[in-house]
Enzyme design. Structure first.
Site, PDB file in Angstrom:
ATOM      1  N   SER A 139       0.860  -1.188   0.000  1.00 54.72           N
ATOM      2  CA  SER A 139       0.000   0.000   0.000  1.00 54.72           C
ATOM      3  C   SER A 139       0.894   1.234   0.000  1.00 54.72           C
ATOM      4  CB  SER A 139      -0.874   0.008   1.257  1.00 54.72           C
ATOM      5  OG  SER A 139      -1.662   1.183   1.329  1.00 54.72           O
ATOM      6  N   TYR A 153      -2.039  -0.848  10.524  1.00 58.82           N
ATOM      7  CA  TYR A 153      -2.092  -1.201   9.099  1.00 58.82           C
ATOM      8  C   TYR A 153      -0.831  -0.710   8.373  1.00 58.82           C
ATOM      9  CZ  TYR A 153      -3.736  -1.207   4.233  1.00 58.82           C
ATOM     10  OH  TYR A 153      -3.855  -1.409   2.878  1.00 58.82           O
TER      11      TYR A 153
HETATM   12  P1  NAP Z   1     -11.351  -6.303   0.160  1.00 60.01           P
HETATM   13  O1  NAP Z   1     -12.249  -5.792  -0.896  1.00 60.01           O
HETATM   14  O2  NAP Z   1     -11.803  -6.234   1.589  1.00 60.01           O
HETATM   15  O3  NAP Z   1     -10.928  -7.825  -0.191  1.00 60.01           O
HETATM   16  C1  NAP Z   1     -10.067  -8.496   0.678  1.00 60.01           C
HETATM   17  C2  NAP Z   1      -9.842  -9.908   0.205  1.00 60.01           C
HETATM   18  O4  NAP Z   1      -8.954 -10.561   1.137  1.00 60.01           O
HETATM   19  C3  NAP Z   1     -11.110 -10.748   0.179  1.00 60.01           C
HETATM   20  O5  NAP Z   1     -11.008 -11.709  -0.846  1.00 60.01           O
HETATM   21  C4  NAP Z   1     -11.089 -11.437   1.540  1.00 60.01           C
HETATM   22  O6  NAP Z   1     -11.879 -12.612   1.515  1.00 60.01           O
HETATM   23  C5  NAP Z   1      -9.599 -11.709   1.687  1.00 60.01           C
HETATM   24  N1  NAP Z   1      -9.163 -11.916   3.062  1.00 60.01           N
HETATM   25  C6  NAP Z   1      -9.335 -11.095   4.133  1.00 60.01           C
HETATM   26  N2  NAP Z   1      -8.788 -11.659   5.229  1.00 60.01           N
HETATM   27  C7  NAP Z   1      -8.237 -12.841   4.834  1.00 60.01           C
HETATM   28  C8  NAP Z   1      -7.538 -13.872   5.491  1.00 60.01           C
HETATM   29  N3  NAP Z   1      -7.287 -13.821   6.805  1.00 60.01           N
HETATM   30  N4  NAP Z   1      -7.124 -14.950   4.765  1.00 60.01           N
HETATM   31  C9  NAP Z   1      -7.400 -15.019   3.434  1.00 60.01           C
HETATM   32  N5  NAP Z   1      -8.061 -14.080   2.757  1.00 60.01           N
HETATM   33  C10 NAP Z   1      -8.481 -12.998   3.451  1.00 60.01           C
HETATM   34  O7  NAP Z   1      -9.940  -5.553   0.157  1.00 60.01           O
HETATM   35  P2  NAP Z   1      -9.157  -4.797  -1.042  1.00 60.01           P
HETATM   36  O8  NAP Z   1      -9.495  -3.365  -0.941  1.00 60.01           O
HETATM   37  O9  NAP Z   1      -9.350  -5.530  -2.305  1.00 60.01           O
HETATM   38  O10 NAP Z   1      -7.657  -4.978  -0.529  1.00 60.01           O
HETATM   39  C11 NAP Z   1      -6.859  -6.061  -0.995  1.00 60.01           C
HETATM   40  C12 NAP Z   1      -5.406  -5.794  -0.655  1.00 60.01           C
HETATM   41  O11 NAP Z   1      -5.028  -4.533  -1.200  1.00 60.01           O
HETATM   42  C13 NAP Z   1      -5.118  -5.703   0.845  1.00 60.01           C
HETATM   43  O12 NAP Z   1      -3.862  -6.268   1.116  1.00 60.01           O
HETATM   44  C14 NAP Z   1      -5.082  -4.201   1.091  1.00 60.01           C
HETATM   45  O13 NAP Z   1      -4.277  -3.878   2.201  1.00 60.01           O
HETATM   46  C15 NAP Z   1      -4.467  -3.720  -0.202  1.00 60.01           C
HETATM   47  N6  NAP Z   1      -4.743  -2.324  -0.531  1.00 60.01           N
HETATM   48  C16 NAP Z   1      -6.002  -1.908  -0.869  1.00 60.01           C
HETATM   49  C17 NAP Z   1      -6.213  -0.574  -1.218  1.00 60.01           C
HETATM   50  C18 NAP Z   1      -7.553  -0.061  -1.675  1.00 60.01           C
HETATM   51  O14 NAP Z   1      -7.651   1.137  -1.948  1.00 60.01           O
HETATM   52  N7  NAP Z   1      -8.578  -0.873  -1.812  1.00 60.01           N
HETATM   53  C19 NAP Z   1      -5.161   0.324  -1.162  1.00 60.01           C
HETATM   54  C20 NAP Z   1      -3.887  -0.130  -0.787  1.00 60.01           C
HETATM   55  C21 NAP Z   1      -3.690  -1.456  -0.488  1.00 60.01           C
HETATM   56  P3  NAP Z   1     -12.527 -13.223   2.896  1.00 60.01           P
HETATM   57  O15 NAP Z   1     -13.040 -12.052   3.691  1.00 60.01           O
HETATM   58  O16 NAP Z   1     -13.585 -14.166   2.446  1.00 60.01           O
HETATM   59  O17 NAP Z   1     -11.406 -13.924   3.578  1.00 60.01           O
END
Ligand code: NAP
Length: 253
Positions: A139, A153
Protein backbone atom coordinates in the site's frame (compact mmCIF):
# COMPACT_ATOMS: atom_id res chain seq x y z
CA UNK A 1 5.59 -7.05 -26.92
CA UNK A 2 5.59 -9.25 -23.83
CA UNK A 3 5.87 -13.02 -23.83
CA UNK A 4 2.48 -14.56 -23.16
CA UNK A 5 1.84 -15.88 -19.68
CA UNK A 6 -0.89 -18.18 -21.02
CA UNK A 7 -0.78 -21.54 -19.28
CA UNK A 8 1.21 -20.26 -16.28
CA UNK A 9 -0.04 -21.29 -12.84
CA UNK A 10 -1.13 -18.45 -10.57
CA UNK A 11 -2.42 -18.24 -7.00
CA UNK A 12 -4.14 -15.07 -5.80
CA UNK A 13 -4.79 -14.88 -2.06
CA UNK A 14 -7.76 -12.71 -1.16
CA UNK A 15 -8.91 -13.22 -4.73
CA UNK A 16 -12.60 -13.42 -3.91
CA UNK A 17 -13.32 -9.71 -4.19
CA UNK A 18 -11.69 -6.31 -4.62
CA UNK A 19 -8.11 -6.00 -5.84
CA UNK A 20 -7.45 -9.74 -5.65
CA UNK A 21 -10.44 -10.51 -7.83
CA UNK A 22 -9.21 -7.89 -10.30
CA UNK A 23 -5.76 -9.49 -10.37
CA UNK A 24 -7.32 -12.93 -10.88
CA UNK A 25 -9.50 -11.61 -13.73
CA UNK A 26 -6.53 -10.03 -15.52
CA UNK A 27 -4.43 -13.22 -15.27
CA UNK A 28 -7.33 -15.48 -16.30
CA UNK A 29 -8.03 -13.11 -19.22
CA UNK A 30 -4.39 -13.51 -20.28
CA UNK A 31 -4.82 -17.29 -20.39
CA UNK A 32 -3.20 -18.17 -17.06
CA UNK A 33 -4.58 -20.94 -14.85
CA UNK A 34 -5.67 -19.25 -11.64
CA UNK A 35 -6.56 -20.42 -8.15
CA UNK A 36 -8.31 -17.86 -5.93
CA UNK A 37 -8.39 -18.02 -2.15
CA UNK A 38 -10.31 -16.36 0.66
CA UNK A 39 -11.86 -17.47 3.94
CA UNK A 40 -15.44 -17.63 2.62
CA UNK A 41 -15.82 -20.75 0.49
CA UNK A 42 -19.05 -19.61 -1.20
CA UNK A 43 -17.54 -16.27 -2.17
CA UNK A 44 -14.43 -18.04 -3.45
CA UNK A 45 -16.51 -20.37 -5.63
CA UNK A 46 -18.54 -17.48 -7.04
CA UNK A 47 -15.45 -15.36 -7.74
CA UNK A 48 -13.69 -18.27 -9.43
CA UNK A 49 -16.70 -18.74 -11.71
CA UNK A 50 -16.97 -15.03 -12.48
CA UNK A 51 -13.33 -14.47 -13.43
CA UNK A 52 -12.86 -17.78 -15.23
CA UNK A 53 -10.40 -19.16 -12.68
CA UNK A 54 -9.39 -22.81 -12.69
CA UNK A 55 -10.41 -23.22 -9.07
CA UNK A 56 -10.66 -21.88 -5.54
CA UNK A 57 -9.58 -22.81 -2.03
CA UNK A 58 -11.05 -21.60 1.25
CA UNK A 59 -8.07 -20.64 3.39
CA UNK A 60 -7.03 -18.12 6.03
CA UNK A 61 -3.57 -16.71 5.29
CA UNK A 62 -2.88 -16.14 8.98
CA UNK A 63 -2.86 -19.92 9.54
CA UNK A 64 0.17 -21.93 8.47
CA UNK A 65 -1.87 -25.09 7.85
CA UNK A 66 -4.23 -23.17 5.53
CA UNK A 67 -1.28 -21.76 3.55
CA UNK A 68 0.05 -25.28 3.14
CA UNK A 69 -3.41 -26.34 1.96
CA UNK A 70 -3.26 -23.63 -0.74
CA UNK A 71 0.16 -24.82 -1.90
CA UNK A 72 -1.08 -28.42 -2.00
CA UNK A 73 -4.11 -27.33 -4.05
CA UNK A 74 -1.83 -25.48 -6.50
CA UNK A 75 0.27 -28.62 -6.91
CA UNK A 76 -2.78 -30.80 -7.43
CA UNK A 77 -5.07 -28.51 -9.45
CA UNK A 78 -2.53 -26.42 -11.39
CA UNK A 79 0.34 -28.89 -11.51
CA UNK A 80 2.69 -26.37 -9.87
CA UNK A 81 3.01 -22.65 -9.27
CA UNK A 82 4.70 -19.93 -11.33
CA UNK A 83 3.17 -16.77 -9.87
CA UNK A 84 2.10 -16.09 -6.30
CA UNK A 85 0.07 -12.94 -5.69
CA UNK A 86 0.08 -12.43 -1.91
CA UNK A 87 -2.79 -9.97 -1.78
CA UNK A 88 -5.06 -10.89 1.15
CA UNK A 89 -5.31 -8.05 3.64
CA UNK A 90 -7.56 -6.26 6.09
CA UNK A 91 -7.71 -2.59 7.04
CA UNK A 92 -9.87 -1.93 10.12
CA UNK A 93 -9.43 1.58 11.48
CA UNK A 94 -8.71 2.62 15.08
CA UNK A 95 -6.78 5.57 16.49
CA UNK A 96 -3.65 4.67 18.41
CA UNK A 97 -5.18 5.54 21.78
CA UNK A 98 -8.07 3.12 21.18
CA UNK A 99 -6.21 0.38 19.39
CA UNK A 100 -6.91 -2.98 21.07
CA UNK A 101 -4.27 -5.68 21.25
CA UNK A 102 -6.60 -7.96 19.26
CA UNK A 103 -6.75 -5.38 16.44
CA UNK A 104 -2.95 -5.24 16.29
CA UNK A 105 -2.68 -9.04 16.29
CA UNK A 106 -5.31 -9.40 13.56
CA UNK A 107 -3.87 -6.80 11.19
CA UNK A 108 -0.28 -7.95 11.61
CA UNK A 109 -1.41 -11.59 11.56
CA UNK A 110 -3.23 -11.35 8.23
CA UNK A 111 -1.22 -8.68 6.41
CA UNK A 112 2.33 -9.38 7.53
CA UNK A 113 2.51 -12.86 9.04
CA UNK A 114 0.03 -14.02 6.36
CA UNK A 115 2.35 -12.74 3.63
CA UNK A 116 5.33 -14.58 5.10
CA UNK A 117 3.42 -17.83 5.68
CA UNK A 118 1.96 -17.76 2.16
CA UNK A 119 5.32 -17.27 0.47
CA UNK A 120 6.95 -19.85 2.73
CA UNK A 121 4.33 -22.51 1.97
CA UNK A 122 4.61 -21.92 -1.79
CA UNK A 123 8.42 -21.86 -1.92
CA UNK A 124 8.99 -25.46 -3.05
CA UNK A 125 6.58 -24.96 -5.98
CA UNK A 126 8.05 -21.57 -6.92
CA UNK A 127 11.56 -23.05 -6.86
CA UNK A 128 10.44 -25.93 -9.07
CA UNK A 129 8.94 -23.43 -11.55
CA UNK A 130 12.39 -22.11 -12.48
CA UNK A 131 10.92 -18.62 -13.04
CA UNK A 132 8.89 -18.06 -9.89
CA UNK A 133 7.29 -14.69 -9.31
CA UNK A 134 6.04 -13.33 -6.00
CA UNK A 135 4.04 -10.11 -6.11
CA UNK A 136 2.87 -8.60 -2.83
CA UNK A 137 -0.02 -6.18 -2.52
CA UNK A 138 1.35 -3.59 -0.12
CA UNK A 139 0.00 0.00 0.00
CA UNK A 140 1.08 3.62 -0.14
CA UNK A 141 -0.11 3.75 3.51
CA UNK A 142 2.88 2.86 5.64
CA UNK A 143 5.65 2.66 3.03
CA UNK A 144 5.04 6.20 1.70
CA UNK A 145 2.27 7.96 3.65
CA UNK A 146 0.42 7.90 6.94
CA UNK A 147 -3.29 8.09 7.66
CA UNK A 148 -5.00 8.54 11.05
CA UNK A 149 -6.45 5.24 12.29
CA UNK A 150 -3.95 3.08 10.47
CA UNK A 151 -0.85 2.87 12.63
CA UNK A 152 -1.14 -0.91 12.76
CA UNK A 153 -2.09 -1.20 9.10
CA UNK A 154 0.74 1.10 7.98
CA UNK A 155 3.18 -0.94 10.03
CA UNK A 156 1.95 -4.15 8.41
CA UNK A 157 2.25 -2.73 4.88
CA UNK A 158 5.73 -1.28 5.50
CA UNK A 159 6.67 -4.59 7.13
CA UNK A 160 5.79 -6.43 3.93
CA UNK A 161 8.50 -4.42 2.17
CA UNK A 162 11.10 -5.31 4.79
CA UNK A 163 10.20 -8.95 4.23
CA UNK A 164 10.31 -8.48 0.45
CA UNK A 165 13.85 -7.07 0.32
CA UNK A 166 15.48 -9.92 2.20
CA UNK A 167 13.30 -12.58 0.53
CA UNK A 168 14.34 -11.15 -2.86
CA UNK A 169 18.00 -11.68 -1.97
CA UNK A 170 17.47 -15.16 -0.51
CA UNK A 171 15.47 -16.36 -3.52
CA UNK A 172 17.38 -14.67 -6.34
CA UNK A 173 19.52 -17.74 -7.05
CA UNK A 174 16.36 -19.80 -7.49
CA UNK A 175 15.29 -17.44 -10.29
CA UNK A 176 12.43 -16.17 -8.11
CA UNK A 177 11.66 -12.45 -8.08
CA UNK A 178 9.83 -10.79 -5.18
CA UNK A 179 8.25 -7.40 -5.81
CA UNK A 180 5.39 -5.31 -4.47
CA UNK A 181 2.63 -3.16 -5.86
CA UNK A 182 1.67 -0.16 -3.72
CA UNK A 183 -1.92 0.80 -4.53
CA UNK A 184 -3.27 4.21 -3.65
CA UNK A 185 -7.04 4.32 -3.25
CA UNK A 186 -8.67 1.64 -5.36
CA UNK A 187 -12.44 1.20 -5.56
CA UNK A 188 -13.13 -2.12 -3.87
CA UNK A 189 -15.82 -3.58 -1.64
CA UNK A 190 -13.48 -3.16 1.33
CA UNK A 191 -12.74 0.46 0.53
CA UNK A 192 -16.41 1.30 -0.10
CA UNK A 193 -17.01 0.06 3.44
CA UNK A 194 -15.00 3.03 4.74
CA UNK A 195 -17.89 5.33 3.73
CA UNK A 196 -18.69 8.16 1.31
CA UNK A 197 -16.81 10.83 3.28
CA UNK A 198 -13.61 8.79 3.02
CA UNK A 199 -14.08 8.11 -0.71
CA UNK A 200 -14.94 11.75 -1.51
CA UNK A 201 -12.03 13.09 0.55
CA UNK A 202 -9.60 10.77 -1.19
CA UNK A 203 -10.95 11.60 -4.66
CA UNK A 204 -10.32 15.31 -3.97
CA UNK A 205 -6.71 14.53 -2.97
CA UNK A 206 -5.89 12.56 -6.15
CA UNK A 207 -4.55 14.58 -9.10
CA UNK A 208 -6.42 12.29 -11.53
CA UNK A 209 -9.61 13.00 -9.55
CA UNK A 210 -10.72 9.40 -9.46
CA UNK A 211 -10.03 6.25 -7.51
CA UNK A 212 -8.13 3.48 -9.25
CA UNK A 213 -9.69 0.32 -10.62
CA UNK A 214 -8.84 -3.22 -9.59
CA UNK A 215 -7.87 -3.98 -13.18
CA UNK A 216 -5.24 -1.21 -13.06
CA UNK A 217 -3.61 -3.04 -10.17
CA UNK A 218 -4.06 -6.36 -11.97
CA UNK A 219 -2.20 -5.15 -15.04
CA UNK A 220 0.70 -3.87 -12.92
CA UNK A 221 0.93 -7.24 -11.22
CA UNK A 222 0.75 -8.95 -14.60
CA UNK A 223 3.72 -6.90 -15.82
CA UNK A 224 5.79 -7.99 -12.80
CA UNK A 225 4.90 -11.61 -13.62
CA UNK A 226 6.18 -11.46 -17.21
CA UNK A 227 9.44 -12.95 -18.42
CA UNK A 228 10.46 -9.44 -19.44
CA UNK A 229 10.30 -8.28 -15.80
CA UNK A 230 12.63 -11.11 -14.78
CA UNK A 231 15.53 -8.82 -13.77
CA UNK A 232 13.36 -6.69 -11.44
CA UNK A 233 13.42 -7.89 -7.85
CA UNK A 234 12.93 -6.37 -4.41
CA UNK A 235 11.23 -3.32 -5.94
CA UNK A 236 7.97 -1.43 -5.57
CA UNK A 237 5.58 0.18 -8.03
CA UNK A 238 3.21 2.88 -6.76
CA UNK A 239 -0.16 2.88 -8.57
CA UNK A 240 -2.03 5.85 -7.11
CA UNK A 241 -3.12 8.33 -9.80
CA UNK A 242 -0.49 10.73 -8.47
CA UNK A 243 -1.93 10.84 -4.94
CA UNK A 244 1.47 10.83 -3.23
CA UNK A 245 2.82 13.70 -5.37
CA UNK A 246 1.20 16.93 -4.09
CA UNK A 247 3.21 19.00 -1.60
CA UNK A 248 0.08 20.70 -0.28
CA UNK A 249 -3.71 20.73 -0.81
CA UNK A 250 -3.21 23.75 -3.14
CA UNK A 251 -1.36 21.47 -5.55
CA UNK A 252 -4.59 19.58 -6.24
CA UNK A 253 -7.05 22.46 -5.88
P1 NAP B 1 -11.35 -6.30 0.16
O1 NAP B 1 -12.25 -5.79 -0.90
O2 NAP B 1 -11.80 -6.23 1.59
O3 NAP B 1 -10.93 -7.82 -0.19
C1 NAP B 1 -10.07 -8.50 0.68
C2 NAP B 1 -9.84 -9.91 0.21
O4 NAP B 1 -8.95 -10.56 1.14
C3 NAP B 1 -11.11 -10.75 0.18
O5 NAP B 1 -11.01 -11.71 -0.85
C4 NAP B 1 -11.09 -11.44 1.54
O6 NAP B 1 -11.88 -12.61 1.52
C5 NAP B 1 -9.60 -11.71 1.69
N1 NAP B 1 -9.16 -11.92 3.06
C6 NAP B 1 -9.34 -11.09 4.13
N2 NAP B 1 -8.79 -11.66 5.23
C7 NAP B 1 -8.24 -12.84 4.83
C8 NAP B 1 -7.54 -13.87 5.49
N3 NAP B 1 -7.29 -13.82 6.80
N4 NAP B 1 -7.12 -14.95 4.76
C9 NAP B 1 -7.40 -15.02 3.43
N5 NAP B 1 -8.06 -14.08 2.76
C10 NAP B 1 -8.48 -13.00 3.45
O7 NAP B 1 -9.94 -5.55 0.16
P2 NAP B 1 -9.16 -4.80 -1.04
O8 NAP B 1 -9.49 -3.37 -0.94
O9 NAP B 1 -9.35 -5.53 -2.30
O10 NAP B 1 -7.66 -4.98 -0.53
C11 NAP B 1 -6.86 -6.06 -0.99
C12 NAP B 1 -5.41 -5.79 -0.65
O11 NAP B 1 -5.03 -4.53 -1.20
C13 NAP B 1 -5.12 -5.70 0.84
O12 NAP B 1 -3.86 -6.27 1.12
C14 NAP B 1 -5.08 -4.20 1.09
O13 NAP B 1 -4.28 -3.88 2.20
C15 NAP B 1 -4.47 -3.72 -0.20
N6 NAP B 1 -4.74 -2.32 -0.53
C16 NAP B 1 -6.00 -1.91 -0.87
C17 NAP B 1 -6.21 -0.57 -1.22
C18 NAP B 1 -7.55 -0.06 -1.68
O14 NAP B 1 -7.65 1.14 -1.95
N7 NAP B 1 -8.58 -0.87 -1.81
C19 NAP B 1 -5.16 0.32 -1.16
C20 NAP B 1 -3.89 -0.13 -0.79
C21 NAP B 1 -3.69 -1.46 -0.49
P3 NAP B 1 -12.53 -13.22 2.90
O15 NAP B 1 -13.04 -12.05 3.69
O16 NAP B 1 -13.58 -14.17 2.45
O17 NAP B 1 -11.41 -13.92 3.58
Amino acid sequence: MFTSIAGRSVVVTGGTRGIGKGIAAVFAGAGARVLVTGRDEGAARTAADEVGATGYVAADVSRKADCEKVAAAAAERLGGLDVLCANAGVFPSARLGDLAEDDIDRVLGVNLKGTILTVQACLPLLRASGHGRVILTSSITGPVTGYPGWTHYGASKAGQLGFMRTAAIELARDGITVNAVLPGNIMTEGLAGLGDDYVNGMTAAIPMRRLGTVEEIGHTVLFLATDEAGYITGQTIVVDGGQTLPESPEAVS
